[in-house]
Enzyme design. Structure first.
Site, PDB file in Angstrom:
ATOM      1  N   ASN A 216      41.936  41.606  43.797  1.00 16.19           N
ATOM      2  CA  ASN A 216      40.816  42.523  43.609  1.00 16.19           C
ATOM      3  C   ASN A 216      40.975  43.236  42.265  1.00 16.19           C
ATOM      4  O   ASN A 216      41.954  43.026  41.538  1.00 16.19           O
ATOM      5  CB  ASN A 216      40.680  43.503  44.775  1.00 16.19           C
ATOM      6  CG  ASN A 216      41.901  44.403  44.951  1.00 16.19           C
ATOM      7  OD1 ASN A 216      42.571  44.769  43.985  1.00 16.19           O
ATOM      8  ND2 ASN A 216      42.206  44.768  46.191  1.00 16.19           N
ATOM      9  N   ARG A 217      40.013  44.064  41.943  1.00 17.70           N
ATOM     10  CA  ARG A 217      40.018  44.740  40.641  1.00 17.70           C
ATOM     11  C   ARG A 217      41.315  45.525  40.422  1.00 17.70           C
ATOM     12  O   ARG A 217      41.944  45.430  39.352  1.00 17.70           O
ATOM     13  CB  ARG A 217      38.815  45.684  40.567  1.00 17.70           C
ATOM     14  CG  ARG A 217      38.570  46.288  39.187  1.00 17.70           C
ATOM     15  CD  ARG A 217      37.605  47.454  39.257  1.00 17.70           C
ATOM     16  NE  ARG A 217      36.359  47.169  39.902  1.00 17.70           N
ATOM     17  CZ  ARG A 217      35.215  46.880  39.276  1.00 17.70           C
ATOM     18  NH1 ARG A 217      35.190  46.814  37.964  1.00 17.70           N
ATOM     19  NH2 ARG A 217      34.111  46.663  39.966  1.00 17.70           N
ATOM     20  N   GLU A 219      44.306  45.242  41.895  1.00 14.67           N
ATOM     21  CA  GLU A 219      45.498  44.399  41.807  1.00 14.67           C
ATOM     22  C   GLU A 219      45.599  43.730  40.445  1.00 14.67           C
ATOM     23  O   GLU A 219      46.687  43.650  39.858  1.00 14.67           O
ATOM     24  CB  GLU A 219      45.455  43.354  42.927  1.00 14.67           C
ATOM     25  CG  GLU A 219      45.642  43.954  44.313  1.00 14.67           C
ATOM     26  CD  GLU A 219      45.124  43.062  45.434  1.00 14.67           C
ATOM     27  OE1 GLU A 219      45.366  43.388  46.613  1.00 14.67           O
ATOM     28  OE2 GLU A 219      44.447  42.049  45.143  1.00 14.67           O
ATOM     29  N   ASP A 286      40.519  39.448  52.984  1.00 13.46           N
ATOM     30  CA  ASP A 286      40.999  38.430  53.923  1.00 13.46           C
ATOM     31  C   ASP A 286      39.935  37.361  54.141  1.00 13.46           C
ATOM     32  O   ASP A 286      40.237  36.170  54.259  1.00 13.46           O
ATOM     33  CB  ASP A 286      41.360  39.067  55.267  1.00 13.46           C
ATOM     34  CG  ASP A 286      42.592  39.951  55.190  1.00 13.46           C
ATOM     35  OD1 ASP A 286      43.373  39.792  54.231  1.00 13.46           O
ATOM     36  OD2 ASP A 286      42.776  40.798  56.081  1.00 13.46           O
TER      37      ASP A 286
END
Length: 522
Positions: A216-217, A219, A286
């Site tokens: 995601n952004r 991470e 997920d």
């Protein structure tokens, strides 16, 4: 619809291995009753309790909802929560599943608790429930060497029976460097894709050489130490992830800004997010991992896999907590998305704009894009209610050329609604002299509006855009790369209210003045 039915039926041949932190999600649903007389806190009346699989186990559960076979590999504690995880994992297969398909690789560690996330959800006046509190019980200690060795052995023995491997790392101690390296190495040896959903703050060296990283952004920003504010930033970040850690592909999810895909060979794609009410973002990542795994395991082309995963995530965020999405739900959503997508963009899911007044489902004709400044201000107010970023570019656009086109195409990448302010004939004469413009304003406006990247066009009668900037307050002001930031008129206005000024790439040796000077005298 038959196209989507045929596409998803390929999942029937797939079996996946999900490796990672197996967790239990507990939900307590309650009504807000009153404020406690003991302290300034809400008093809740519990109405319902529910348990669901969490973490890597949630990925396995989501795959079961999509009728995709999987085995879960991980570690639980020797405790009541662990026994619930085992029961739920067994139940996800269904009684009719062959015994060989029910095999999970779950080891028990008596020295660690099963990870439990307990969520308290409150509801008032019959409104949708909202998460009030989350209580975690967990151990983040890495697996001991013996347990790690046993898990690696069982994973390596199981992988040849699978079409893809998914690593779901929640930093609870299961995805040690040795475990992730073994999964990636063994998957590469038997030529199956291995996909990674990294833990927040993880060392991406642990995932080096995976087929695909799905971050995601936050991470991606943490891994690279770079800010990702716009689509252009995300493309650069995804490409850097591939280069730095030898991934074949990188997918970065950007919440309301959709998803970007980059591959090691330089391909770049963006997939818009549909505009829906978001109930709960839990489980979106997920869901993306599960659908990507099912698609790549079935041999689906990468961009199409990301498209399906993006649509599945949009279904997930519309429900409270992590809930299974059925294959039929996804099939219908994919079909609806294709019907709403303009033909030229059929390969990627077009953004469903918030209302007909902001953007119709079909691309607007050039004359329909030209509006008054007052109409633009109303449009901007509607767009902001749906968290759309507004980009403004301005100029004379006399003798439209490749420099203009390049600037506007890049400007469109900086936000969701690109507005172009074209100087009127009177303002051009004041700025450029009596022999300009070469092309009168109606024709100049029509040509700019005909560009696909442009959403709306207004005529600017002022000599500069300052008053328009004060009234519109765009999120981004874009100028051609021939300027320096300190030369951009209106920069101080934009930065004062928190906006940004961006410079497009400069096309060398191309300008209206240069073109005019190259023409023979009349």
């Amino acid at each position: 619809m038959s196209t989507e039915m045929d596409a998803l039926s390929s999942w029937d041949r797939v079996r996946l291995l999900v490796v990672g932190d197996l967790m239990l999600d507990q939900y307590t649903w309650a009504d807000v009753d009153r404020i406690s007389p003991e302290a300034p806190v809400m008093v809740l009346q519990a109405q319902q309790e529910e348990v669901r699989l969490g973490g890597a186990a949630s990925v396995a559960s989501l795959l079961a909802g999509l009728q995709v076979r999987s085995a879960a590999a991980g570690v639980i504690g020797e405790d009541p929560a662990g026994r619930v995880v085992e029961r739920l994992l067994a139940e996800r297969h269904g009684a009719a599943a062959p015994s060989d398909d029910r095999r999970d690789l779950v080891l028990i560690d008596p020295d660690r608790p099963t990870t439990v996330k307990e969520r308290l959800l409150g509801r008032a006046a019959n409104r949708s429930p909202h998460q009030i509190l989350r209580l975690d019980r967990e151990c983040r200690r890495p697996l001991d060497r013996d347990l790690e060795r046993r898990l690696i052995q069982s994973i390596c023995d199981e992988l040849p029976r699978c079409q893809a491997a998914l690593i779901s790392d929640y930093a609870k101690g299961v995805c040690t460097p040795a475990v992730t390296a073994a999964v990636i190495r063994r998957s590469r040896e038997i030529n199956i894709p291995v996909l990674v959903d990294p833990a927040r703050g993880a060392d991406f060296n642990n995932y080096r050489g995976a087929t695909l990283i799905k971050a995601n952004r936050h991470e991606a920003q943490s891994a690279l130490g770079a800010s990702i504010q716009h689509r252009h930033d995300a493309f650069a970040a995804a490409g850097e992830l591939c280069r730095k850690w030898e991934f074949d592909a990188a997918v970065i999810t950007l919440d309301r800004d959709g998803v970007v895909l980059a591959t090691a060979d330089g391909a770049r794609r963006h997939f818009d997010a549909q505009v829906h009410e978001v109930c709960d973002v839990t489980g979106a990542g997920d869901t993306v991992l599960a659908v990507l795994g099912a698609c790549l395991g079935a041999g689906v082309e990468l961009a199409e896999a990301v498209r399906r995963a993006n649509v599945a995530a949009l279904l997930q965020v519309q429900r409270v907590g992590v809930g299974q999405i059925t294959r039929e739900e996804l099939r219908q959503a994919l079909g609806e998305c294709r019907r709403q997508t303009p033909p030229k963009r059929a390969a990627q899911c077009s953004k469903a704009r918030p209302s007909a007044s902001v953007q119709s489902k079909h691309r607007k004709r050039a004359p329909d894009k030209v509006i008054s400044i007052e109409a633009l201000l109303i449009l901007a107010e509607q767009a902001r209610k749906h968290r759309m970023r507004i980009v403004l570019a301005n100029g004379c656009f006399d003798l439209l050329h490749v420099g203009h086109v390049t600037c506007l195409e890049q400007a469109a990448e900086f936000g969701d609604l690109l507005v172009v302010a074209v100087n009127s004939d009177r303002s051009v004469r004041r700025l450029k002299g009596d022999d300009r413009p070469v092309i009168e304003q109606t024709q100049r406006v029509r040509m700019v509006a005909a560009l696909e990247a442009v959403d709306r066009v207004v005529i600017l009668d002022d000599d500069d855009p300052c008053e328009l900037l004060r009234r519109l307050q765009p999120d981004v002001l874009v100028k051609g790369g021939g300027y320096r930031p300190d030369q951009v008129v209106g920069r101080e206005i934009v930065e004062a209210y928190g906006g940004r000024v961006r410079l497009a790439d400069h096309v060398q040796d191309v300008s209206t003045s240069r073109i005019l000077h190259s023409l023979p005298p009349r």
